[in-house]
Design a protein around this motif. Sequence first.
Motif, short mmCIF file in Angstrom:
data_model
loop_
_atom_site.label_atom_id
_atom_site.label_comp_id
_atom_site.label_asym_id
_atom_site.label_seq_id
_atom_site.Cartn_x
_atom_site.Cartn_y
_atom_site.Cartn_z
N ASN A 99 0.82 -1.21 0.00
CA ASN A 99 0.00 0.00 0.00
C ASN A 99 0.85 1.27 0.00
N ARG A 100 2.00 1.23 0.66
CA ARG A 100 2.84 2.42 0.73
C ARG A 100 3.89 2.47 -0.38
N SER A 101 4.06 1.36 -1.09
CA SER A 101 5.06 1.33 -2.15
C SER A 101 4.60 2.15 -3.36
N GLU A 102 5.49 2.96 -3.89
CA GLU A 102 5.19 3.76 -5.07
C GLU A 102 5.74 3.12 -6.35
N ALA A 103 6.43 2.00 -6.19
CA ALA A 103 7.00 1.32 -7.35
C ALA A 103 5.88 0.66 -8.17
N PRO A 104 5.90 0.82 -9.50
CA PRO A 104 4.85 0.19 -10.33
C PRO A 104 4.91 -1.34 -10.28
N ARG A 105 6.12 -1.89 -10.06
CA ARG A 105 6.29 -3.34 -9.95
C ARG A 105 7.30 -3.60 -8.83
N PRO A 106 6.83 -3.61 -7.59
CA PRO A 106 7.75 -3.77 -6.44
C PRO A 106 8.51 -5.09 -6.51
N VAL A 107 9.73 -5.06 -5.98
CA VAL A 107 10.57 -6.26 -5.95
C VAL A 107 10.79 -6.66 -4.49
N ILE A 108 10.50 -7.91 -4.18
CA ILE A 108 10.65 -8.43 -2.81
C ILE A 108 11.75 -9.48 -2.81
N SER A 109 12.71 -9.32 -1.90
CA SER A 109 13.83 -10.25 -1.79
C SER A 109 13.71 -11.05 -0.49
N VAL A 110 13.70 -12.36 -0.61
CA VAL A 110 13.72 -13.25 0.55
C VAL A 110 15.16 -13.76 0.70
N VAL A 111 15.73 -13.59 1.88
CA VAL A 111 17.11 -13.98 2.12
C VAL A 111 17.14 -15.19 3.05
N THR B 257 25.33 -16.48 -2.76
CA THR B 257 25.30 -15.02 -2.69
C THR B 257 25.03 -14.59 -1.26
N TYR B 258 25.84 -13.67 -0.76
CA TYR B 258 25.68 -13.17 0.59
C TYR B 258 24.87 -11.87 0.59
N TYR B 259 24.01 -11.75 1.56
CA TYR B 259 23.27 -10.50 1.78
C TYR B 259 24.15 -9.51 2.54
N CYS B 260 24.19 -8.27 2.08
CA CYS B 260 24.95 -7.21 2.78
C CYS B 260 24.02 -6.20 3.42
N GLU B 261 23.10 -5.64 2.61
CA GLU B 261 22.26 -4.57 3.14
C GLU B 261 21.09 -4.30 2.20
N GLN B 262 19.96 -3.94 2.79
CA GLN B 262 18.83 -3.44 2.02
C GLN B 262 18.83 -1.92 2.13
N GLN B 263 18.96 -1.27 1.00
CA GLN B 263 18.93 0.19 0.96
C GLN B 263 17.63 0.64 0.30
N VAL B 264 17.47 1.94 0.14
CA VAL B 264 16.27 2.45 -0.50
C VAL B 264 16.29 2.06 -1.98
N GLY B 265 15.36 1.19 -2.34
CA GLY B 265 15.21 0.81 -3.73
C GLY B 265 16.17 -0.25 -4.23
N LYS B 266 17.11 -0.73 -3.40
CA LYS B 266 18.04 -1.74 -3.88
C LYS B 266 18.57 -2.59 -2.73
N ILE B 267 19.02 -3.79 -3.08
CA ILE B 267 19.64 -4.69 -2.12
C ILE B 267 21.10 -4.86 -2.51
#
Length: 387
Positions: free
Chosen positions: A154-166, A228-238
Amino acid sequence: MAFLPFNITRQKRLKVVIAGGGYAGLAALTNLLQFAPDTEIILVDPKTQHLKITHLHETFRYPLTDLLVPFIDIESRYGCRHIAASLSFDADALQTYQTKRQLVLNGEAVDFDYLIIATGCQNQESSHNDRENLLNLHDFMVTGGAELLTAFLNRSEAPRPVISVVGGGATGIQFLFEIKQFLDHIRSKADLRLIHSGEHVLEQFPAGFAKYVESRMRDLNIAFYPETYYCEQQVGKIVLKEKVTGKQFDLPSDLSLLFLGKKQQNTFTANAFGQVLADQKPLPNIFVAGDCSYYQSLGSNTLTAQSAVRKGKLVARNVLRHAGFPGLLEPYLHHELGYVVSLGASDAVGWLVAEGNLITGMPALAIKEIVEAQYDLLLAGIDTYLV
């Protein structure tokens, strides 16, 4: 040796303190009262309710309240007492508890004949965070999955949001498929991917698990980034790092869900009977069960609800054996009879009896539901476990 009667009681009424109201703690509580209904039990847990944590991924389909059992209901059902408190269990404290047979809880002195430690272990990402684009298992313990994901969309403004499961362990995989099913149900255009440090998912299980799950991921267009190692979730990118080369890179990502597995802190080593070892010597009146325990025995020490329940039941019987005559204790020999990982509401993968006996689809899901119903019956005071 798992069957009673197994001793002659020396004292009329035992006082037992159980620290931890998870799977192991409640298994111990119900079994103590099954075989010795007059046992005086105090359950110590800082929370107000028991959470069936292995079902959290299902909160994309059902409300979180379905997984909660208030301790006040446990008190009413079993005649025990719940004290909302935390306990410290360092080596010196354990020796003191063994000697004095007394705890101080919220300023109250509580005497006991036996102490059962069943405090579990933390998840690696267990602390709560206040970042809107990052979720972990603790967040799902507070708010249901459907509510959390709906709020994000609901709060996402992205037309096609991307969700990452780590995390490609059992928890991460079960959440991954529930999220995919939820997104399809609400007709969301969000894209879904899995990030995993290993070459294949579910590496602790037979190879057939990974083959089946990765095939289903391809069918559902779930992108997979292994090694692949997870480092950080930033605004708009992982931000990620390649395991082999160490090279960092980033991908579009609006939300990351971290399922990094359990972190065993404050693990207590026990003998084959579940008694805590201090300086390689057992503390006769202090037992341990669940994820915070490692038994020096032939039985399974996996961090699963199945092992936690079996250890809880064992220490309950051994408390009664130790308190009676002749005091012969039962060793922990349980090996897991199977394991099932759900892949949404209508699919699953698992093994039964032997690890090479792979089962998938509805038959696997049916076995999972039977096992879960067995635990619900245990909470209701009906023990259908054979050993």
